[in-house]
Design a protein around this motif. Structure first.
Motif, short mmCIF file in Angstrom:
data_model
loop_
_atom_site.label_atom_id
_atom_site.label_comp_id
_atom_site.label_asym_id
_atom_site.label_seq_id
_atom_site.Cartn_x
_atom_site.Cartn_y
_atom_site.Cartn_z
N GLU A 82 0.84 -1.21 0.00
CA GLU A 82 0.00 0.00 0.00
C GLU A 82 0.87 1.26 0.00
O GLU A 82 0.61 2.21 -0.75
N ARG A 83 1.89 1.24 0.84
CA ARG A 83 2.80 2.39 0.90
C ARG A 83 3.56 2.54 -0.42
O ARG A 83 3.78 3.66 -0.90
N ALA A 84 3.99 1.41 -0.98
CA ALA A 84 4.76 1.44 -2.22
C ALA A 84 3.94 2.03 -3.37
O ALA A 84 4.49 2.72 -4.24
N ALA A 85 2.64 1.77 -3.38
CA ALA A 85 1.79 2.31 -4.44
C ALA A 85 1.82 3.83 -4.45
O ALA A 85 1.64 4.46 -5.50
N GLN A 86 2.07 4.41 -3.31
CA GLN A 86 2.11 5.87 -3.20
C GLN A 86 3.50 6.44 -3.46
O GLN A 86 3.64 7.60 -3.83
N ASN A 87 4.54 5.60 -3.27
CA ASN A 87 5.91 6.11 -3.31
C ASN A 87 6.75 5.60 -4.48
O ASN A 87 7.81 6.17 -4.77
N LEU A 88 6.32 4.53 -5.13
CA LEU A 88 7.12 3.88 -6.16
C LEU A 88 7.46 4.85 -7.30
O LEU A 88 6.58 5.49 -7.85
N THR A 89 8.76 4.95 -7.64
CA THR A 89 9.17 5.81 -8.74
C THR A 89 8.98 5.07 -10.07
O THR A 89 8.81 3.85 -10.10
N ASP A 90 9.05 5.81 -11.16
CA ASP A 90 8.93 5.19 -12.48
C ASP A 90 10.07 4.20 -12.72
O ASP A 90 9.86 3.14 -13.33
N ASP A 91 11.27 4.54 -12.25
CA ASP A 91 12.41 3.63 -12.42
C ASP A 91 12.20 2.34 -11.62
O ASP A 91 12.51 1.24 -12.11
N GLU A 92 11.69 2.46 -10.40
CA GLU A 92 11.44 1.28 -9.58
C GLU A 92 10.35 0.41 -10.21
O GLU A 92 10.44 -0.83 -10.20
N ILE A 119 12.08 -4.77 -3.93
CA ILE A 119 11.80 -3.48 -4.57
C ILE A 119 10.55 -2.85 -3.96
O ILE A 119 10.52 -1.66 -3.65
N ILE A 120 9.53 -3.67 -3.78
CA ILE A 120 8.27 -3.16 -3.21
C ILE A 120 8.47 -2.73 -1.76
O ILE A 120 8.02 -1.65 -1.35
N ASN A 121 9.15 -3.56 -0.99
CA ASN A 121 9.33 -3.26 0.43
C ASN A 121 10.14 -1.98 0.63
O ASN A 121 9.81 -1.16 1.50
N ARG A 122 11.19 -1.80 -0.16
CA ARG A 122 11.99 -0.59 -0.04
C ARG A 122 11.20 0.64 -0.48
O ARG A 122 11.36 1.73 0.08
N ALA A 123 10.33 0.45 -1.47
CA ALA A 123 9.53 1.58 -1.96
C ALA A 123 8.46 1.98 -0.96
O ALA A 123 7.81 3.02 -1.14
N SER A 124 8.27 1.19 0.08
CA SER A 124 7.29 1.57 1.11
C SER A 124 7.71 2.86 1.79
O SER A 124 6.88 3.55 2.39
N GLY A 125 9.01 3.17 1.71
CA GLY A 125 9.51 4.40 2.32
C GLY A 125 9.78 4.28 3.80
O GLY A 125 10.16 5.26 4.45
N SER A 126 9.61 3.08 4.35
CA SER A 126 9.83 2.86 5.78
C SER A 126 10.88 1.77 5.96
O SER A 126 10.63 0.61 5.64
#
Length: 210
Positions: A91-101, A131-138
Motif C-alpha cells: 500500500e505504501r509502495a503504491a504511493q511512493n514507487l518511482t517510475d524507475d522502480e 523493490i516493493i518493500n523498499r519503496a514503502s519508504g519505511s
C-alpha cells in the motif's frame, strides 16, 4: 570465517527445518551439523541464535537447542501476519514507487515469466518483493517484512511459479495504477495463497506425523 557464513548456515538450517529433515521438537546436534556443512561450531552457534530470534528453534540452557514444535496452525498464523505486513508495504509502495522502480519491477517479472531455473526464480522473487518493500519508504517496515519472510518456508510459491507470476502481474498492475488499496489486497492474497500451498505440501510430506 566469511562474514556471511552464519547467514548461509542459518539459511541451510531453516530449509532443513521446513523440509522436515530437522523435525519439530528434535534436538539439534551441533557437532553433526558442523561436520555435515564443513564448518566449525562458531557459525553453527551464531546461526542458531539468529533462528532463535525468528522463533524457529528454542535454546534451552544446559540442555541444548531444539527445533520449534510448530504445527499447521502456528504456520498459518505466521503467514497471516506476514501477509498483513507485506500488504501494508505494498500500500505504501503504491504511493511512493518511482517510475524507475516500477520499470525494474516489470523487468524482474518479465525474467521470472521465462526462467525455469529454481534457484534463479527464488533470487528474482526476493528481488521483486525487495523493490516493493523498499519503496514503502519505511526502513522499519521493510525490515519487518524481511524478518517475517525468514519465519515461513521458501520455495512454496502459490501453486508454483506460474501462478505466483500471475499474482505478481496483478500486484504490478495495481502499483502502476497507484491503487494503494488494490495493491495491498493483491499482496495479501498472494501471501495467503502461498501459505495455503505450503501448508498442503508440508502436510503431504508427513512433517507433522508422529
Amino acid at each position: 570465517m566469511r562474514p556471511n557464513l552464519p547467514v548461509e548456515v542459518a539459511d541451510r538450517l531453516r530449509r532443513d527445518i521446513f523440509s522436515g529433515r530437522l523435525r519439530p521438537g528434535e534436538r539439534i546436534d551441533q557437532d553433526a551439523e558442523a561436520a555435515a556443512l564443513g564448518v566449525s561450531r562458531v557459525p553453527i552457534r551464531e546461526a542458531l541464535i539468529a533462528l532463535d530470534r525468528e522463533g524457529l528453534v528454542d535454546i534451552v540452557p544446559r540442555h541444548g537447542v531444539f527445533v520449534w514444535s510448530f504445527g499447521p496452525e502456528d504456520l498459518a498464523d505466521q503467514y497471516e501476519v506476514f501477509g498483513l505486513v507485506s500488504g501494508l508495504a505494498a500500500e505504501r509502495a503504491a504511493q511512493n514507487l518511482t517510475d524507475d522502480e516500477l520499470a525494474n519491477l516489470r523487468a524482474v517479472h518479465a525474467e521470472m515469466s521465462v526462467s525455469r531455473d529454481g534457484e534463479r526464480l527464488e533470487l528474482l522473487n526476493e528481488r521483486f518483493h525487495m523493490i516493493i518493500n523498499r519503496a514503502s519508504g519505511s526502513r522499519r517496515l521493510a525490515w519487518l517484512v524481511r524478518f517475517l519472510s525468514g519465519s515461513v518456508p521458501r520455495g512454496y510459491e502459490a501453486g508454483g511459479w506460474q501462478i505466483a507470476n500471475r499474482h505478481h502481474a496483478t500486484i504490478i498492475e495495481r502499483l502502476g495504477a497507484r491503487d494503494a488499496e488494490g495493491a495491498g489486497r493483491a499482496m495479501r492474497d498472494h501471501i495467503r495463497q502461498s501459505g495455503e500451498h505450503a501448508l498442503g505440501v508440508l502436510a503431504e510430506s508427513g512433517i507433522w506425523k508422529a
